[in-house]
Design an enzyme around this catalytic site. Sequence first.
Site, PDB file in Angstrom:
ATOM      1  N   GLU A   1       9.819  16.704  40.011  1.00 58.13           N
ATOM      2  CA  GLU A   1       9.256  15.474  40.607  1.00 58.13           C
ATOM      3  C   GLU A   1       8.078  14.877  39.826  1.00 58.13           C
ATOM      4  OE1 GLU A   1       8.412  16.414  44.686  1.00 58.13           O
ATOM      5  OE2 GLU A   1      10.441  17.109  45.075  1.00 58.13           O
TER       6      GLU A   1
ATOM      7  N   GLU B   1      19.602  19.850  45.841  1.00 57.81           N
ATOM      8  CA  GLU B   1      18.957  19.963  47.166  1.00 57.81           C
ATOM      9  C   GLU B   1      19.635  19.051  48.193  1.00 57.81           C
ATOM     10  OE1 GLU B   1      14.693  19.506  47.012  1.00 57.81           O
ATOM     11  OE2 GLU B   1      14.524  20.571  45.107  1.00 57.81           O
TER      12      GLU B   1
HETATM   13  O1  9MR Z   1      11.897  22.912  52.245  1.00 56.35           O
HETATM   14  C1  9MR Z   1      10.587  23.012  51.731  1.00 56.35           C
HETATM   15  C2  9MR Z   1       9.599  23.047  52.876  1.00 56.35           C
HETATM   16  O2  9MR Z   1       9.740  24.260  53.600  1.00 56.35           O
HETATM   17  C3  9MR Z   1       8.175  22.920  52.354  1.00 56.35           C
HETATM   18  O3  9MR Z   1       7.296  22.819  53.437  1.00 56.35           O
HETATM   19  C4  9MR Z   1       8.071  21.706  51.460  1.00 56.35           C
HETATM   20  C5  9MR Z   1       6.682  21.594  50.914  1.00 56.35           C
HETATM   21  O4  9MR Z   1       6.584  20.676  49.874  1.00 56.35           O
HETATM   22  O5  9MR Z   1       8.995  21.824  50.397  1.00 56.35           O
HETATM   23  C6  9MR Z   1      10.312  21.823  50.846  1.00 56.35           C
HETATM   24  O6  9MR Z   1      11.180  21.850  49.722  1.00 56.35           O
HETATM   25  C7  9MR Z   1      11.104  20.735  48.843  1.00 56.35           C
HETATM   26  C8  9MR Z   1      11.477  21.199  47.468  1.00 56.35           C
HETATM   27  O7  9MR Z   1      10.680  22.273  47.090  1.00 56.35           O
HETATM   28  C9  9MR Z   1      11.360  20.074  46.455  1.00 56.35           C
HETATM   29  N1  9MR Z   1      12.109  18.919  46.855  1.00 56.35           N
HETATM   30  C10 9MR Z   1      11.903  18.458  48.199  1.00 56.35           C
HETATM   31  C11 9MR Z   1      12.105  19.615  49.180  1.00 56.35           C
HETATM   32  C12 9MR Z   1      11.992  19.131  50.586  1.00 56.35           C
HETATM   33  O8  9MR Z   1      10.699  18.636  50.825  1.00 56.35           O
END
Ligand code: 9MR
Length: 480
Positions: free
Chosen positions: A159, A276
Amino acid sequence: MHKSHSAMAAILAATLFGAGAVSAYAQEPTLRSLAEERGRYVGAILNSQWFGGGLPGDYEKIHKTQFNVVVAENEMKFDATEPQEGRFNYGNGDKMVKYAKANGMRVRGHALAWHSQVPNWVNNYKNDKKKLLAVLKNHIEKVVGHWKGQVDEWDVVNEAVSNNEPMWRSYSVWYQGIGPEFIDSAFVWAHAVDPDAELCYNDYNLEQGISPKAKAGFVLEQVKRWVANGIPITCVGSQTHVEDTTTDKHFIGSPDSLRAFARELAKLGVKLNITELDIGFKSGINVSSADLARQGRNYREYMDVFLEEPNMGTFLIWGVSDKWSWLGGLNRQKGLIYDDNLRPKPAFDSLMASLKEHPVESVVSPYKQSFIPDTTKQDTTANDSTAKDTTVKDTTTKDTTDAIMPSVARLPASLHVAGSVLHLTGMASARVDLFDMQGRPVFSAKCENGTVELKGLASGRYVVRVEQNGMVDVKNVILK
Ligand code: 9MR
């Protein structure tokens, strides 16, 4: 519901691809078994709750039966692996790697350099470029080194591009403290430690077009530059968090945009993975069965693209069941392929139908090494005269334009729909079957004079299968 769908799916598989292609374990095919036959990976995260042992047994049973690639929802991120400077914590990541090994799964590592989930101590160095470089280098060397040979693919940078304009995300500590070269450096450091690992740039909204103004267009320009400069990037991850708006437009972003992106990356010898995926509805709305069917179709269209593009390797969903999903935080709901009770949704059936509709011979595996099938399954190909050619085509080192439409034995006829009539050009008689997007048979007829009236079918998208003298053609059609 699941049982009857599965039974139907087995019958459909037998009908579509002939008894020879349906092996012992295909009696009860899974996403995993169908993906493995095709040299591809289909997966889901292990939710954070799994690491604490907080999920029911059915969750893990489904996970290892249906998926052959895994990633940790949070447990390999910077704040989890280096919560204090120089003090590393690999416990949860090790747990996942052990689980993956025991179940013959590929492992994705997520994520090395990201602006989010960075522990506070890193921010103390935001004005010290030299120190920040040393921090990132040490983190990458330690973490990639710890799982060398065990993590198959890393999200090296996550990102790094802004949402609204094609430019770098300016508020990242790495960008602010180091500049955009943190990205190039991260790839080089990761590659030096584990030269066999696939290294990805991962981001969201990449399914929204490849024009220079779109995020994917910007990423594409960077990938071109990285490749030209010898930066060891091998893959791009499209997170593909899609929203079904239930308005006229329905979806923001499209599978076709992703296909266009895959083809551009193929020219550079770079893979595109879906890393994802979820397709959620706005929170608070009533989600109808028609909504779930549309969600299924959209899932399926992404799977179609995935299977048809030879430089796509992994199709990974950000969760298993709607009950344990991050989507609430984004004001979305019900974006996954199993419901709150771990029952498969139409989206699951749609993915199965797409896999079955793409014959083994038509799907190119982008992996150099032979695809290693699940060792827990018996080898059923020995006496199978229709068993696939196991020679894996290497599409990673050349322009794959030629391989994009792999050749399959197809009927010499063409088919198209006008109104409610199906026209088969160049063929007098044939058997015609239609299936809905979840793979359920909805129409069957013998075509005698090159046309068939498709009676009693609602408008929408269908799969048409035409068979004549053992040769088959399968195509999607839209009835208006
Ligand atoms: O699913 C993840 C969630 O449990 C966390 O709180 C969050 C914090 O940033 O991240 C989520 O996973 C993310 C992933 O690492 C990167 N792309 C977006 C995902 C969803 O937010």
